[in-house]
Enzyme design. Structure first.
Site, PDB file in Angstrom:
ATOM      1  N   LYS A 131      37.247  47.102  38.082  1.00  0.00           N
ATOM      2  CA  LYS A 131      37.004  45.934  38.956  1.00  0.00           C
ATOM      3  C   LYS A 131      37.762  44.690  38.494  1.00  0.00           C
ATOM      4  CE  LYS A 131      33.554  47.471  41.768  1.00  0.00           C
ATOM      5  NZ  LYS A 131      32.679  48.451  41.105  1.00  0.00           N
TER       6      LYS A 131
ATOM      7  N   SER B  92      36.829  55.472  36.169  1.00  0.00           N
ATOM      8  CA  SER B  92      36.813  54.102  36.701  1.00  0.00           C
ATOM      9  C   SER B  92      36.021  53.131  35.840  1.00  0.00           C
ATOM     10  CB  SER B  92      36.272  54.097  38.133  1.00  0.00           C
ATOM     11  OG  SER B  92      35.006  54.741  38.191  1.00  0.00           O
TER      12      SER B  92
ATOM     13  N   GLU C 169      30.143  39.454  46.759  1.00  0.00           N
ATOM     14  CA  GLU C 169      28.987  40.320  46.975  1.00  0.00           C
ATOM     15  C   GLU C 169      28.919  41.262  45.785  1.00  0.00           C
ATOM     16  OE1 GLU C 169      31.956  41.061  47.949  1.00  0.00           O
ATOM     17  OE2 GLU C 169      32.157  43.167  47.365  1.00  0.00           O
TER      18      GLU C 169
HETATM   19  C1  LIG Z   1      32.258  49.681  41.799  1.00  0.00           C
HETATM   20  C2  LIG Z   1      32.612  50.909  41.095  1.00  0.00           C
HETATM   21  C3  LIG Z   1      33.109  52.050  41.777  1.00  0.00           C
HETATM   22  C4  LIG Z   1      33.242  52.121  43.264  1.00  0.00           C
HETATM   23  O1  LIG Z   1      34.121  51.211  43.847  1.00  0.00           O
HETATM   24  P1  LIG Z   1      35.525  51.639  44.443  1.00  0.00           P
HETATM   25  O2  LIG Z   1      35.945  50.440  45.217  1.00  0.00           O
HETATM   26  O3  LIG Z   1      35.330  52.836  45.313  1.00  0.00           O
HETATM   27  O4  LIG Z   1      36.427  51.922  43.305  1.00  0.00           O
HETATM   28  C5  LIG Z   1      33.472  53.155  41.032  1.00  0.00           C
HETATM   29  N1  LIG Z   1      33.347  53.179  39.692  1.00  0.00           N
HETATM   30  C6  LIG Z   1      32.869  52.120  39.002  1.00  0.00           C
HETATM   31  C7  LIG Z   1      32.751  52.219  37.528  1.00  0.00           C
HETATM   32  C8  LIG Z   1      32.488  50.947  39.675  1.00  0.00           C
HETATM   33  O5  LIG Z   1      32.016  49.902  38.983  1.00  0.00           O
END
Ligand SMILES: *Cc1c(COP(=O)(O)O)cnc(C)c1O
Length: 396
Positions: free
Chosen positions: A87, A376, A109
């Site tokens: 993020k 992620s 948000e």
């Molecule tokens: C917010 C989040 C996601 C999902 O958001 P995307 O916009 O689909 O990437 C995925 N993994 C983590 C660790 C997140 O914090």
């Protein structure tokens, strides 16, 4: 209100009230200017490298590869970024852009609180005011992240409309932006909403695939066969895909949250169960009930339970360029535990959805094939919830 701007096939666009048009027009003009500005890009690169800890590692998961006995598996370690997820890439880009535009206030948000924490972090760094809208339900479920945002100097406003969750927080942030566009930038958290957001967020997240490509060429001297990532709104996935879209031999796989299963009502798998619709300023696929109302969605992963998907993913699905598979809570929890044990890496439960699908496909692939999974985020935030899922009650 719609025009041809920001279309991905039939998806995307700008389905917004007249009162928001000035704000998105101003944003688009500023973005088109700064995206080609060497000074802006140099400043962003410094922030990425010095503050967010980029480039993130492309790690060869040797033990995982050996245990599965098939394709060679690499992990793109977005979990090692500052604030623990991808993020921050988007947020640093948007905060810097907002600052260049003369804005002094960021609004955002948040669902689980990860995007809110990243935005509050960037606002603290850049000396900007920050207000985060969060569904009241989510403020209770994610009290620690509410504390973090306040610690970072942000104001957190609980949203009580609708189901008091993420989609309501998005609606409220858009309303607030309409009321106050002079000094305020709406720092949207995924590749969704009206144009130009899906493009802006994608471009800032595309650093993920830019790095994967360079790192893979250095390590293996060739491109991977598969790149995969979890999909909520779709920002880490589009970031993972972007620089491979034209490389037709690279399979792109997005992993959606099936929750308790795509044949139940407790799911968040938008491509697998959704229908075409218009919501939050964009045309795309959304989970809807029989009357076309946005359906309540469910996943064990708070970061994946958004009822829509970014318009570029909807298009990549339509033209068959990317595949979107559904992964259940159970499969994700197993993968969460498996990666922790095997590699000593605790993935976010969101990322565990992508790991779970890799566990299914890797064993049947030849040993000379290569898979890249984007991790992620890190999973510390999920430990209490996963323990509960396994019937163990631990105190945070
Ligand atoms: C917010 C989040 C996601 C999902 O958001 P995307 O916009 O689909 O990437 C995925 N993994 C983590 C660790 C997140 O914090």
């Amino acid at each position: 209100m719609t025009n041809q701007a920001g279309r991905f096939g039939i998806h995307g666009g700008q389905y917004i009230p007249e009162t928001l048009m000035n704000a998105v027009i101003e944003l688009e003009a500023a973005y088109n200017h700064y995206k080609n500005d060497p000074q802006f890009n140099a400043e962003l690169e410094t922030l990425f490298n010095e503050y967010a800890n980029r480039p993130s590692r492309l790690y060869y998961a040797e033990k995982l590869t050996r245990e599965l006995g098939g394709a060679k598996i690499y992990l793109k370690r977005e979990d090692l970024n500052h604030t623990g997820a991808h993020k921050i890439n988007n947020v640093l880009g948007q905060a810097l852009l907002a600052k260049k535009m003369g804005k002094t206030r960021l609004i955002a948000e948040t669902g689980a609180g990860q995007h809110g924490v990243a935005t509050a972090t960037a606002a603290a760094l850049m000396g900007m005011e920050c207000v985060v809208f969060m569904g009241e339900e989510d403020t209770k479920r994610q009290a620690l992240n509410v504390y973090r945002m306040r610690l970072l100097g942000a104001e957190v406003i609980p949203v009580t409309t609708g189901t008091a969750t993420l989609k309501d927080a998005v609606s409220e942030a858009m309303r607030e932006w309409t009321n106050r566009i002079d000094d305020t930038h709406y720092c949207l958290g995924s590749v969704m909403g009206p144009h130009p957001f899906p493009t802006i967020v994608r471009d800032f997240q595309a650093v993920i695939s830019k790095e994967i490509k360079a790192q893979m060429l250095e390590k293996e001297g060739r491109l991977p066969d598969v790149v995969m990532a979890c999909v909520g709104g779709g920002s880490n996935a589009i970031g993972t895909f972007y620089h491979f879209i034209e490389d037709k031999d690279v399979r792109l796989i997005g992993c959606e949250a099936a929750g308790r299963g795509i044949d139940t009502f407790e799911t968040a798998a938008t491509i697998n169960t959704g229908k075409l619709g218009i919501f939050h300023g964009m045309k795309s696929y959304f989970c809807q009930d029989e009357y076309g109302q946005i359906a309540p969605v469910y996943s064990i992963s708070a970061g994946l339970d958004y009822p829509g998907i970014g318009p570029e993913h909807a298009h990549l699905h339509d033209i068959g360029r990317a595949e979107y598979v559904a992964v259940t809570d159970d499969e994700a929890v197993n993968a969460f535990e498996y990666l922790s044990r095997t590699e000593g890496i605790i993935p976010a439960i969101e990322s565990a959805h992508a790991v779970a699908h890799a566990l299914k496909i890797a064993p049947d692939m030849d040993k000379d094939k290569i898979i890249v999974i984007t991790i992620s985020g890190r999973g510390d935030k999920d430990c209490a919830a996963i323990a509960r899922y396994r019937g163990e009650d631990i105190h945070e």
